[in-house]
Structure formats: structure tokens, C-alpha cells
Design an enzyme around this catalytic site. Structure first.
Site, PDB file in Angstrom:
ATOM      1  CE  LYS A 163      -3.652   0.601  -1.278  1.00  0.00           C
ATOM      2  NZ  LYS A 163      -4.323   0.152   0.003  1.00  0.00           N
TER       3      LYS A 163
ATOM      4  CE1 TYR B 279      -3.715  -1.592  -5.289  1.00  0.00           C
ATOM      5  CE2 TYR B 279      -4.493  -3.720  -5.125  1.00  0.00           C
ATOM      6  CZ  TYR B 279      -4.087  -2.407  -4.473  1.00  0.00           C
ATOM      7  OH  TYR B 279      -4.113  -2.373  -3.257  1.00  0.00           O
TER       8      TYR B 279
ATOM      9  CE1 TYR C 108      -3.850  -0.117   4.880  1.00  0.00           C
ATOM     10  CE2 TYR C 108      -2.042  -0.502   6.653  1.00  0.00           C
ATOM     11  CZ  TYR C 108      -2.458  -0.722   5.390  1.00  0.00           C
ATOM     12  OH  TYR C 108      -1.561  -1.411   4.743  1.00  0.00           O
TER      13      TYR C 108
ATOM     14  CB  VAL D 155      -0.374  -5.700   4.272  1.00  0.00           C
ATOM     15  CG1 VAL D 155      -1.677  -5.065   4.816  1.00  0.00           C
ATOM     16  CG2 VAL D 155      -0.087  -5.770   2.690  1.00  0.00           C
TER      17      VAL D 155
ATOM     18  CB  SER E  90      -0.997   0.088   1.278  1.00  0.00           C
ATOM     19  OG  SER E  90      -2.227  -0.482   0.810  1.00  0.00           O
TER      20      SER E  90
HETATM   21  N1  GLU Z   1      -1.850  -5.506  -2.240  1.00  0.00           N
HETATM   22  C1  GLU Z   1      -2.426  -5.277  -0.999  1.00  0.00           C
HETATM   23  C2  GLU Z   1      -3.807  -5.514  -1.049  1.00  0.00           C
HETATM   24  O1  GLU Z   1      -4.523  -4.827  -1.860  1.00  0.00           O
HETATM   25  C3  GLU Z   1      -2.005  -4.152  -0.474  1.00  0.00           C
HETATM   26  C4  GLU Z   1      -2.565  -3.722   0.982  1.00  0.00           C
HETATM   27  C5  GLU Z   1      -1.951  -2.919   1.847  1.00  0.00           C
HETATM   28  O2  GLU Z   1      -0.587  -2.837   1.830  1.00  0.00           O
HETATM   29  O3  GLU Z   1      -2.581  -2.153   2.572  1.00  0.00           O
HETATM   30  O4  GLU Z   1      -4.517  -5.931  -0.328  1.00  0.00           O
END
Ligand code: GLU
Length: 625
Positions: free
Chosen positions: A90, A211, A263, A281, A87
């Protein structure tokens, strides 16, 4: 080590414990070491396993890196161990989309409100758009927009952008990508929800593929620190110097990181730690403190919100130990003024004749000099304008910007407005200390180009000298460089009678110098005295510092009476003529005329005392403003 857990107030009172300090390391590196040692003991949490491949991460791995905005990178522990960005991609992809596709397009598709839901929630806002680009729905929408525009090229574009943020070519982890691709049905569900609501146009599978790949890009804690520092530096990578994306995209990205980066712990995070951040994550945390630093940490065990447990502790310690909460700041605009005086207090180094001196003394408040330092922010410029208004209005204001490091856009706009106001009041503005064709010059001109009342000189002394000349002209004085003066007008020879002057004249030779000629050189034997008869010369130190400008009627090289070698250079500013007398002849003259000799030495003492007073005032002004 109790120090790392203290609140900011306690930390300020209690310095970092000495036991943690090892010799020969910069304090920040020692701090990171201390974090590593202390928080390695933290073994709670779980490695993410919903993407099966992630569960293979070594839970013992722990790396921290901090990048400064001057491009230095501190690293401790496993700071070079690669892991997947997840994430933390992002914010960068959101910033890329803003620049690539235009803010309107991106902002109309994706919201910027915190969702209050977990990152992978299958829920959209009231308009059926993703809440923000930091949750999966928003990130997938963002990737979808890039995919719609770039097609097959989308992932490569994203990978290249991430690489420019990191300052090196980033690879991606095939195994993690495949693993998520095989299990990522929840994200697929989000993708179809976005398609139903026309947030992504088509080809959900293609968008998801990009993605998953972007989430599997491999980074290290060091990379993350540099990427974060680029965010903290208005998009300029401090290591490579590259402007990766626009300040607009970067500032908006930091905004959503602030409200939604951690989060469903985001509110608590910004309340307690106060640094825009994003976690992934895979175990990474990225924290970007604007105008200060970027932090990257890696430790795979996560808490219940999905944030790296040790990483959170590192950020908490950094924020509290150095009191870095971004909303806990102050600034004293008054520090921007390092000196503020008029020409009565500190004139230029031009040695002037009596008539000019009289005019300048009568109008000493007519030229005001304000020396500025540091960053010209809105508050700094505002303070300067008020300071200016509080005094008798000068006719000319010299702003010296030698020590100014930068001007914010708000500061520049206010400068332009202040200059306009001064123009309306018939006040001439002179800027010194900014080289033409420099970046600073361009940015200043961007705001002040229209203004007719702005002059500039690189050297402050030249600027003050020019301003003084204007005052001399305005009050009826003239500066006639072609005028020829006699020995009797020389202050050094003041008080000599006609016979003494005639005798002195008989041992003088008159010489002519072309403009630009070097008359004296540092280190030469000091064996001639010069009385400038016409024109102008300037005295400089070998490093170019100008000590004085002299016009007709003044002596130079007179230090030959005291020193044996020249300590400065003298150049003709224009065609000049001088009475010159050999030191040995002059000494003979002094022996023959003891009364004249005594007068001359007294005059010399007076001239030196005057110079000393001016020099002391200049030092005093800088230390006491
Ligand atoms: N690739 C992970 C997902 O989409 C990233 C989530 C994350 O790092 O929060 O679930």
C-alpha cells in the site's frame, strides 16, 4: 535474554549482554541474531486464513533483514523465504500514484486521517472518501486511480515500481492471487462503495484484479528491508542508487505510515516504537526510520490486530535497544564549525614581503575563515550566521566546505539569505572546497547564483591568499610580480655587509624560468640554493599539497643547507628569475666569511621557526575550535 525487552532508559545503562555476542560479526548482525534466537521462542498468534492460500504458510519461518542507507544489507534466519507482500504494497502504490497522477488528484480522492477502524472496514469518511491509503478502501482507491489512467498496464506499472524499490525483479504468487480473488468479496464490497461515491470511476472488477495481484507480489524480508531503506532515504534505493520516486511522494507516504501504518495498533505503535512502519497479513513488517535504516521481518503468525507477533517484537527491540524513537532526537548545530579564525591567527602559506606583512598585520580581522563540517542544516547555518555577527565585521569571509557532506534545502536557503545580508554590508564571501560542476556545486549555485559578492576557489589556502591580496590592495600595497629584487633584500641574507654580498653575488648565476616550469623535483640531490629575483614560484609536496607561494626576494631550495635530497617540488607560477648558487661554492663562501655564515644560519633558524609557528597554529586551530 532480558536485554531485548528493556525500556530505552534501562538499555542505555545496560550494554547488550555479552553472552549474545559471537566473534567476528558486526554488532548489528549480532543484534539481529539475538532477536532471532530470542523471539523464535514466541509461538503465539495465528497465521491468516481468510485468504485460504495464506494458511499454508509455515508458522516456523522467521527472517529478519536490516538495510543501511550506505547500501549494506544484514540478514538472519529465513530472510530469503518468499511470501506475499499484501498490505505492505500500500505505501509504495500510494507513493507511485502521487508521482504518476499528481498529488492534487490523489490527495483529493483519498484522505490522510487515521480511521480508528480495522483495515478492511467498509466505511468511508464524512466526505465519502477513504480515510487514508493504508486501509483497504484507500489502497483500492489508489489502485483504482492508477487503473483509470493506465488500464491494462496498471499492474505491470505497480510491479515494476515495487521491483525498483526492492532493487530486483519481483514475481507474483498465482495461487495466493487466485485464492484472494475467489474469496475477496469484502474488498469487492469496498470497491462498489467507492464506485457509488465516484472515488473509482468504473470497472470495479478490473481494479480489484489489479489490487489482488499487487497484494500477491512475492518478496523476502531482505527485499522489504531494501524497500524500507529506500523510503528512509528520500526515495533513493541505497543498493542500486536509483531515485525510485520523488522525495515529496516518499515523505507523504511515510507520513501516512506514521499515523496509520499498523492497522488499529497505529497510535500505540508510533507512541512506543516511533518508527514509520507498515505490516501485511502475509506476516511481513516493514519499518523505515528516515535517514537511518530500513527493516524487514517475516514471521506469519499474527496478533489480534493482524500484525506479525515476532515482527513487532523485533521492532520493539530495535527501537529500545538503540534508542531509535524518531521523536527522541537532538542535534548540536555547533558541531558544524570545526575552525574559526582570522588571518592574524592563521595566514595563507604565501610567504610575504615586509610591506605586505605590515598591512596584513594591521588588518588581521579583515579576513575571517570559517571551516565547516558535516551537514549544513537550517540550525547549522543559523548558528554560523550568529557566530559571524558576534565578532568585529570582516571585509571578507571565507567559508571552507571541504568537509561538508551535504546541505539541506533549508540550510541552502538560509545560506543564500545570509550571503545576501553580507552583500548588503559589503562583505565579500569566498567559498572553498566545492568542485565546480559537482552536485554540491550545482545545489549551492541554485541558491546563490544571483549573488555578486560570492567568489570561489577549490583550495582553502588559495582562497585565503586571494583574500589577503585584496586587503593588501585595499590598504595601498601593491604586489608587483615583475619587480626585480637584489640579494640584499633576501631575509636569509639579512645582516650581511656590502662586501660579503658582492662576494656572494660573484658566485651566483642568474637563470630564467618560463611560467609552469618545474625548477626542483622531490628526490633530486639538494645541491643548489635559489634566491628568487623576480616572479613567483610555489612549493608543493608530490601529492599536490601546496606548502608555500614565494615571490621576489625570497629563497627556496635553502633546505640544501640541512638536507641532502629535495623533499618537495618547486614550480614557476609565472616567468621567474633566480640567483642560483651551487652548494659547494656556497660552503666555500661560508668558510671564507665565518661571520656571514653565522648570520645566514641564524636567519635560517628564524625562518624555520616562523614556519613552525604557522604550521602549529593551523593544527591547533583545528583541534581547539
Ligand atoms: N490482500 C489483503 C486484503 O486486502 C491485504 C490485507 C493486509 O495485508 O492487511 O485483505
Amino acid at each position: 535474554m532480558p536485554g531485548l525487552r528493556c525500556t530505552s532508559e534501562a538499555m542505555i545503562a545496560q550494554p547488550f549482554p555479552a553472552s549474545a555476542w559471537t566473534r567476528s560479526k558486526p554488532p548489528l548482525l549480532r543484534f539481529l541474531d539475538a532477536c532471532l534466537n530470542e523471539f523464535s521462542a514466541e509461538t503465539a498468534g495465528h497465521v491468516a486464513d481468510y485468504i485460504p492460500e495464506l494458511s499454508k504458510a509455515d508458522p516456523a519461518h522467521f527472517g529478519i533483514s536490516l538495510a543501511t542507507l550506505d547500501g549494506h544489507v544484514y540478514e538472519v534466519g529465513d530472510s530469503r523465504v518468499p511470501f506475499t507482500i499484501q498490505s505492505m504494497s500500500k505505501p509504495f502504490v500510494f507513493a507511485l500514484a502521487l508521482d504518476l497522477l499528481g498529488a492534487n488528484k490523489v490527495e483529493s480522492a483519498i484522505g490522510v486521517e487515521p480511521s480508528g477502524d480495522p483495515f478492511n472496514s467498509i466505511r468511508l469518511n464524512a466526505e465519502n472518501h477513504p480515510f487514508n491509503p493504508m486501509v483497504n478502501a484507500g489502497a483500492i482507491a489508489c489502485t483504482g486511480l492508477i487503473h483509470a489512467s493506465k488500464g491494462e498496464e496498471a499492474f505491470e506499472q505497480i510491479r515494476l515500481a515495487l521491483s525498483r524499490f526492492a532493487g530486483r525483479d519481483l514475481a507474483f504468487d498465482e495461487a495466493v492471487y487466485t485464492s484472494e480473488s475467489q474469496t475477496g468479496d469484502r474488498n469487492r464490497a469496498i470497491g462498489y462503495l467507492l464506485k457509488t461515491n465516484a472515488v473509482i470511476s468504473d470497472n470495479v472488477a478490473g481494479v480489484l484484479d489489479v489490487y489482488f495481484r499487487q497484494c500477491a507480489v512475492l518478496v523476502t524480508a531482505r527485499d522489504i528491508a531494501v524497500m524500507a531503506a529506500t523510503l528512509a532515504n528520500r526515495g533513493v534505493n541505497p543498493v542500486t542508487g536509483e531515485q525510485v520516486l520523488t522525495p515529496y511522494a516518499i515523505s507523504r507516504t511515510l507520513s501516512v505510515m506514521t499515523s496509520s501504518g499498523m492497522y488499529d495498533y497505529a497510535g500505540e505503535w508510533i507512541y512506543r516504537i516511533g518508527i514509520p512502519a507498515k505490516s501485511g497479513v502475509g506476516g511481513g513488517i516493514l519499518a523505515a526510520l528516515p535517514a537511518r535504516l530500513g527493516l524487514g521481518s517475516y514471521s506469519p503468525k499474527l496478533d489480534k490486530h493482524g500484525n506479525s507477533l515476532r515482527g513487532i517484537k523485533v521492532c520493539e527491540a530495535l527501537s529500545s535497544h538503540y534508542d531509535l524513537h524518531m521523536l527522541n532526537r537532538s542535534d548540536d548545530a555547533r558541531n558544524a564549525v570545526i575552525a574559526d579564525y582570522d588571518i592574524g591567527k592563521s595566514p595563507s602559506r604565501r610567504v610575504r614581503r615586509q610591506q605586505e606583512r605590515d598591512i596584513l598585520a594591521a588588518h588581521e580581522h579583515a579576513v575571517r575563515v570559517i571551516e565547516l563540517v558535516g551537514v549544513l542544516s537550517l540550525s547549522a547555518v543559523d548558528y554560523v550566521t550568529r557566530r559571524l555577527a558576534g565578532q568585529p565585521r570582516p571585509q571578507i569571509v571565507v567559508f571552507d566546505l571541504h568537509r561538508v557532506t551535504s546541505t539541506t534545502r533549508a540550510g541552502a536557503r538560509l545560506i543564500a539569505e545570509a550571503f545576501e545580508e553580507l552583500a548588503a554590508l559589503d562583505v565579500t564571501v569566498v567559498i572553498s572546497g566545492v568542485r565546480r560542476a559537482s552536485r554540491e556545486w550545482d545545489s549551492l549555485r541554485e541558491w546563490t547564483a544571483e549573488l555578486k559578492n560570492v567568489r570561489d576557489f577549490y583550495l582553502l589556502d588559495t582562497a585565503i591568499e586571494w583574500a589577503e591580496d585584496q586587503i593588501v590592495y585595499r590598504y595601498g600595497g601593491s604586489i608587483d610580480f615583475h619587480e626585480t629584487t637584489e640579494l640584499s633584500e633576501q631575509p636569509l641574507l639579512d645582516g650581511l655587509d656590502a662586501e660579503e654580498l658582492t662576494d656572494l653575488a660573484s658566485i651566483c648565476a642568474v637563470r630564467t624560468y618560463q611560467s609552469g616550469a618545474k625548477i626542483l623535483s622531490t628526490g633530486d640531490p639538494a645541491d643548489v640554493l635559489f634566491f628568487l629575483r623576480s616572479g613567483a614560484v610555489h612549493v608543493t609536496l608530490p601529492d599536490g599539497v601546496r606548502l608555500a607561494t614565494l615571490t621576489a626576494g625570497m629563497a627556496f631550495g635553502e633546505m640544501a643547507l640541512i638536507e641532502t635530497t629535495r623533499s618537495a617540488d618547486v614550480f614557476a607560477d609565472m616567468a621567474a628569475t633566480a640567483f642560483e648558487v651551487q652548494l659547494k661554492d656556497f660552503e666555500r663562501f661560508r668558510r671564507q666569511h665565518p661571520r656571514a655564515s653565522e648570520r645566514i644560519m641564524r636567519n635560517l633558524a628564524q625562518l624555520l621557526a616562523d614556519r613552525l609557528i604557522v604550521a602549529n597554529t593551523k593544527v591547533d586551530i583545528l583541534t581547539s575550535t
